[in-house]
Design an enzyme around this catalytic site. Structure first.
Site, short mmCIF file in Angstrom:
data_model
loop_
_atom_site.label_atom_id
_atom_site.label_comp_id
_atom_site.label_asym_id
_atom_site.label_seq_id
_atom_site.Cartn_x
_atom_site.Cartn_y
_atom_site.Cartn_z
N GLU A 121 0.84 -1.21 0.00
CA GLU A 121 0.00 0.00 0.00
C GLU A 121 0.87 1.26 0.00
OE1 GLU A 121 -3.07 -0.04 -0.58
OE2 GLU A 121 -3.87 -1.95 0.11
N ARG A 125 0.43 3.71 -3.17
CA ARG A 125 -0.27 4.97 -2.88
C ARG A 125 0.71 6.12 -2.64
NH1 ARG A 125 -5.97 3.59 0.08
NH2 ARG A 125 -5.93 1.34 -0.17
N ASP A 261 -4.35 -9.93 -8.26
CA ASP A 261 -4.67 -9.06 -9.40
C ASP A 261 -3.50 -8.28 -10.01
OD1 ASP A 261 -4.57 -7.61 -7.03
OD2 ASP A 261 -6.49 -6.61 -7.27
N GLU A 375 -12.02 -0.41 -10.37
CA GLU A 375 -11.58 -1.33 -11.43
C GLU A 375 -12.51 -1.39 -12.64
OE1 GLU A 375 -11.28 -1.90 -8.23
OE2 GLU A 375 -9.17 -2.39 -7.91
N THR A 465 -1.00 0.77 -10.61
CA THR A 465 -2.22 0.10 -10.15
C THR A 465 -3.07 1.02 -9.27
OG1 THR A 465 -3.10 -1.98 -9.27
CG2 THR A 465 -1.26 -0.94 -8.05
C1 DMJ Z 1 -6.25 0.14 -5.15
O1 DMJ Z 1 -5.47 0.41 -4.06
C2 DMJ Z 1 -5.46 -0.46 -6.26
O2 DMJ Z 1 -6.17 -0.39 -7.45
C3 DMJ Z 1 -5.09 -1.89 -5.99
O3 DMJ Z 1 -4.43 -2.48 -7.03
C4 DMJ Z 1 -6.32 -2.68 -5.68
N1 DMJ Z 1 -7.08 -2.09 -4.62
C5 DMJ Z 1 -7.40 -0.69 -4.74
C6 DMJ Z 1 -8.62 -0.39 -5.56
O4 DMJ Z 1 -9.65 -1.25 -5.47
#
Ligand code: DMJ
Length: 635
Positions: A121, A125, A261, A375, A465
């Site tokens: 995270e 982020r 994912d 997503e 992501t």
């Molecule tokens: C985000 O932090 C990112 O997209 C991650 O890859 C998956 N979870 C969340 C969004 O759902």
């Protein structure tokens, strides 16, 4: 067990044959050009409702509690939502707030704090947010350069990442899930981590290496991927959780959603952004296995990584990034079908639940919430970009309506605890501003004028992501790679003579446009004399156009589709990456035309719910007992 498997097989056969999607049968009028503009402006207002709500009520805490209008620290206590929002501010052209936010962070943020944080995270982020903002703030070409900016965010990014390095000190190279920013890894730290956690660091760490000229970050992130991939099953599948010391899989469910994912996402994107072909090779094999064992067209299931036995016939909302990734990989047709199926779940509930059981056709027990995830919207953006099919704008309007009527709350947007009851929860994840709103805005802007940093900017961008913009600049991306694969911007003298190109074709992966000898070590200086906009000579047709998908001449009969200049020239509109051969591409295009893949040709609604639920009753008991554990594992 045998019975359960045969029931499941029967069920999957049914959905395979019928290709079912849920459908309410109601067809709304399509989004008109002026409405696309209104929607874009409305999304902008959505952003500011939430951003101002955060700044006025929560900042400098990490996240907003939008119902009670308070703040909370959820990650490291370092203004997480502001960092995650920086490049969205820039994308929206908000120079004032982008500048003041970057300046505040540069002056006030510090990471020498006694906090134990998630490596994953924090990377996606915080590190991603800092890097993307740095790359925008430091560069004239973005139009958002901050004159007083002096690499403060890059310095912070490097400091933060060095503090995470102790997590990588494991026998497998796969990092611990968490690390203390002041003291390193706690001796009681869990040795179990998720595949996504270990395999989703390559973009941010790679960019940092290339900006700082210190290869250590790129190397540890790559080792982590190698550590995971080396432990794939004979079927080419990876599980969900692994012990970073022993390398044993502790959770062998293989899927494309929860806990895995973005492992897949970063294989392809690391190749595109960093030009490292090892990632492409891994992606190709991994993608092939997914399509062979997990894909039950149009859905995806979770299977045991060794036997491929189905363990979870569930759509989980994290899977919804997959069609977008497929667009990037050039595999658009299955993406269209899967998006239609996933979107049918959204239409049924007004949101996607975390889990939707494909056997009972109902919300999965314990997985009823919608925490403002991006997503499905992300994939909608990519599919609109690739096809310009107006159905994706219609979907976008539905997303806006749901968020406005169901999730908007006094100071921002609330999580939905139960998609059937539409009950709000007092929390707003920072990714709502980093991703959800960003992709929505980009979707409508694409329909209006595409005049934004991503679609009409000085570089190609890869989205992390977390939705952060990572540009293919000469420093980050190999100049020659960029020329070969993207076609739009070429450094002078960057192409090989055609003869040399042809000689290298012996090294090709069958069916893939690669140039394995076309790699330069990233520290090797490359004579970039300036960027010219144009087509690199000596490239194949597909490479020249940077196409992932050739549109049929006519994608719709509708007259009311927003138009722009690009749409008149469908062959040159998409700038996605080509990973399919030209032959395949042409064939796909023909097939697309023959099958009439357009807004008129959605799979028809055929639900065989009663029988499938009866047939899978035993399996459901099993699934429900597992559901609680998976809820905690989501990212
Ligand atoms: C985000 O932090 C990112 O997209 C991650 O890859 C998956 N979870 C969340 C969004 O759902």
């Amino acid at each position: 067990m045998m019975l359960m498997e045969s029931n499941l097989r029967w069920f999957l056969y049914t959905i395979l044959i019928l290709g079912f999607v849920l459908d309410d049968g109601v067809v709304a009028e399509g989004v008109k050009p002026h409405e696309a503009k209104q929607l874009r402006d409305e999304v902008r207002e959505m952003f500011y409702h939430a951003f101002d709500g955060y700044m006025n009520n929560a900042f400098p805490l990490d996240e907003l509690k939008p119902l009670s209008c308070q703040g909370e620290d959820t990650l490291g206590g370092y203004a997480l939502t502001l960092i995650d929002s920086l490049d969205t501010l820039a994308l929206l052209g908000d120079r004032e707030r982008f500048t003041s936010s970057v300046e505040w962070i540069g002056k006030n943020l510090q990471f020498n704090i006694n906090k134990t944080v998630s490596v994953f995270e924090t990377t996606i982020r915080v590190l991603g947010g800092l890097l993307s903002a740095h790359l925008i703030a430091s560069d004239y070409a973005t139009g958002m350069r901050i004159p007083s900016y002096d690499n403060e965010l890059l310095v912070l990014a490097e400091d933060l990442t060095r503090r995470m390095l102790p997590a990588f000190d494991t026998p497998t190279g796969i990092p611990f899930g968490s690390v203390n920013l002041m003291y390193g890894v706690d001796k009681h730290e869990s040795k179990i981590t998720s595949t996504a956690g270990g395999g989703t660091l390559t973009l941010e760490f790679g960019v940092l290496s290339r900006l700082t000229n210190d290869p250590v970050f790129e190397q540890v992130a790559k080792n982590a991927v190698r550590g995971l991939w080396a432990r794939r099953s004979t079927l080419g599948l990876v599980g969900a959780h692994i012990n970073v010391f022993t390398g044993e899989w502790t959770q062998k469910d293989a899927g494309i959603g929860t806990s895995i994912d973005s492992f897949y996402e970063y294989l392809l994107k690391a190749y595109i952004l960093l030009g490292d072909e090892e990632y492409l090779y891994i992606f190709q094999e991994a993608y092939g296995s997914v399509m062979q064992y997990l894909h039950k067209d149009p859905w995806y299931v979770e299977v045991n990584m060794d036997s491929a036995a189905i363990v979870w016939p569930v759509f989980n909302s994290l899977q919804a990034f997959w069609p977008g990734l497929q667009v990037l990989a050039g595999d658009v047709e299955p993406a269209i079908r899967t998006h239609t199926a996933f979107f049918s779940v959204w239409k049924r509930y007004g949101f996607t639940p975390e889990g939707f059981n494909l056997a009972t056709l109902s919300v999965q027990y314990g997985q009823k919430s919608y925490p403002l995830r991006p997503e499905l919207i992300e994939s909608t953006y990519w599919l609109y970009k690739a096809t310009r099919d107006p159905r994706y704008l219609d979907a976008g309007r539905d997303f806006v309506a749901s968020l406005q009527y169901g999730a908007k709350c006094p100071c921002g947007y609330c999580h939905i605890t139960d998609v059937e009851l539409h009950k709000q929860e007092d929390h707003m994840e920072s990714f709502f501003l980093a991703e959800t709103v960003k992709y929505l805005w980009l979707l409508f802007d694409l329909a209006v004028d595409s005049d934004n940093l991503v679609d009409n900017g000085p570089y190609k961008y890869v989205f992390s992501t977390e939705g952060h913009l990572l540009p293919l600049t000469p420093q980050i991306s190999l100049a020659r790679e960029r020329c070969s694969y993207l076609g739009g911007y070429c450094p002078r003298n960057a192409t090989k003579p055609r003869q040399e190109e042809e000689n290298n074709n012996n090294d090709r992966v069958p069916g893939i446009e690669t140039h394995s000898n076309n790699i330069y070590p990233y520290h090797e200086s490359f004579p970039v004399t300036g960027l010219i906009k144009g087509i690199c000579p000596g490239l194949t047709h597909a490479q020249k156009y940077g196409l992932s998908y050739v549109l049929p001449e006519k994608t719709t009969d509708r007259e009311d589709v927003p138009t722009n200049n690009d749409q008149a020239k469908p062959v040159t509109t998409s700038r996605s990456i080509v990973l399919v051969s030209e032959q395949t591409l042409n064939k796909r295009s023909q097939v697309g035309e023959e099958e009439g893949l357009s807004s008129q040709s959605e799979p028809t609604m055929t639900i065989s719910g009663a029988s499938s639920s009866d047939q899978t009753g035993q399996e459901l008991t099993l699934l429900e007992s597992k559901s609680d554990t998976t809820e905690d594992q989501r990212s």
